[in-house]
Design a protein around this motif. Structure first.
Motif, PDB file in Angstrom:
ATOM      1  N   SER A   1      47.054 -11.396  15.311  1.00 37.73           N
ATOM      2  CA  SER A   1      45.874 -11.850  14.567  1.00 37.73           C
ATOM      3  C   SER A   1      45.217 -13.068  15.202  1.00 37.73           C
ATOM      4  CB  SER A   1      46.242 -12.153  13.117  1.00 37.73           C
ATOM      5  OG  SER A   1      47.159 -13.216  13.057  1.00 37.73           O
TER       6      SER A   1
ATOM      7  N   LYS B   1      41.577 -12.302  19.749  1.00 37.55           N
ATOM      8  CA  LYS B   1      40.350 -11.542  19.493  1.00 37.55           C
ATOM      9  C   LYS B   1      40.080 -10.631  20.685  1.00 37.55           C
ATOM     10  CE  LYS B   1      39.636 -13.566  15.603  1.00 37.55           C
ATOM     11  NZ  LYS B   1      40.175 -12.917  14.442  1.00 37.55           N
TER      12      LYS B   1
ATOM     13  N   THR C   1      36.145  -4.991  21.474  1.00 38.93           N
ATOM     14  CA  THR C   1      36.041  -3.681  20.844  1.00 38.93           C
ATOM     15  C   THR C   1      35.369  -2.755  21.859  1.00 38.93           C
ATOM     16  OG1 THR C   1      33.839  -4.074  19.915  1.00 38.93           O
ATOM     17  CG2 THR C   1      35.740  -4.797  18.586  1.00 38.93           C
TER      18      THR C   1
ATOM     19  N   ARG D   1      33.608  -8.795  20.540  1.00 40.88           N
ATOM     20  CA  ARG D   1      35.003  -9.108  20.214  1.00 40.88           C
ATOM     21  C   ARG D   1      35.254  -8.877  18.726  1.00 40.88           C
ATOM     22  NH1 ARG D   1      35.035 -14.559  23.728  1.00 40.88           N
ATOM     23  NH2 ARG D   1      35.177 -13.549  25.765  1.00 40.88           N
ATOM     24  N   GLU D   2      36.508  -8.680  18.389  1.00 38.62           N
ATOM     25  CA  GLU D   2      36.882  -8.501  16.987  1.00 38.62           C
ATOM     26  C   GLU D   2      36.332  -9.653  16.150  1.00 38.62           C
ATOM     27  OE1 GLU D   2      41.099  -6.533  16.544  1.00 38.62           O
ATOM     28  OE2 GLU D   2      41.174  -8.170  18.004  1.00 38.62           O
ATOM     29  N   GLY D   3      35.731  -9.318  15.003  1.00 35.29           N
ATOM     30  CA  GLY D   3      35.223 -10.321  14.092  1.00 35.29           C
ATOM     31  C   GLY D   3      33.889 -10.916  14.486  1.00 35.29           C
ATOM     32  N   GLU D   4      33.272 -10.434  15.544  1.00 33.33           N
ATOM     33  CA  GLU D   4      32.021 -10.978  16.055  1.00 33.33           C
ATOM     34  C   GLU D   4      30.877 -10.028  15.712  1.00 33.33           C
ATOM     35  OE1 GLU D   4      31.136 -13.108  20.256  1.00 33.33           O
ATOM     36  OE2 GLU D   4      31.740 -11.017  20.443  1.00 33.33           O
TER      37      GLU D   4
END
Length: 195
Positions: A66, A69, A72, A107-110
């Motif tokens: 977690s 990052k 994707t 990126r993850e969460g972006e």
């Protein structure tokens, strides 16, 4: 351990893989990425599901999944226009030479917009704000992840200074838009006609 990859101070050590199928084009070979909620890896011409991976920071301390990052499969294409010209990347490989738009992966969460701003800075050394760019198109070609294209216009050509320049296989070129529309080796096809 099967494979190790280090980027931005994080080392990924992959201990086991499960073969899925053909390599996903457009994703860097050997760099773990997130797809369908799982960590995947292109390696030796194949797409693999990573079944055991550990991450380490610069001091060698293990960090949790977690805290990392990953990219994707969504790629952001940056279309930079100045006057009647568009900025393209000219890439040369042992098999071919082609043009593409600068950019990189979300990126993850972006958000896509945040990725555009980050990639413009990293890839080109160009700072942009959300008021200065606009969405052009979404595209997905077979064998690739989805792509989102955004455009930004400048009155004068910005100085291109990548933070981490690729090797000699990639060069940036300003090309007249009318000429870019005639390039048969500009990928993905058709996006240039939308500007």
């Amino acid at each position: 351990m099967i494979h190790e990859y280090t980027e931005f101070g994080v080392t990924s050590r992959i201990h086991s893989l499960e073969l899925i199928g053909d390599e996903l084009r457009g994703m860097r070979v050997g760099k773990p990425f997130r797809m369908d909620g799982e960590i995947r890896l292109n390696l030796n011409g194949s797409l693999n599901k990573v079944t055991k991976i550990k991450f380490y920071n610069q001091s060698g301390k293990e960090i949790t999944n977690s805290q990392v990052k990953l990219d994707t499969t969504t790629r952001i294409g940056i279309i930079v226009i100045s006057g009647e010209e568009v900025l393209l990347m000219k890439r040369t490989t042992p098999k071919r030479e082609f043009y593409a738009y600068p950019g990189g992966h979300v990126r993850e969460g972006e958000t896509n917009e945040a990725a555009f701003i980050r990639e413009a800075q990293e890839e080109l050394g160009v700072g942009v704000s959300t008021e200065k760019f606009y969405f052009i198109a979404s595209k997905q070609e077979e064998g690739f992840g989805p792509e989102r294209f955004y455009s930004v216009k400048f009155n004068t050509k910005p100085k291109i200074t990548p933070e981490d320049p690729d090797d000699e296989t990639t060069k940036f070129e300003w090309v007249k838009i009318t000429e870019a529309k005639r390039l048969s080796n500009l990928y993905p096809n058709g996006v240039i006609n939308l500007i």
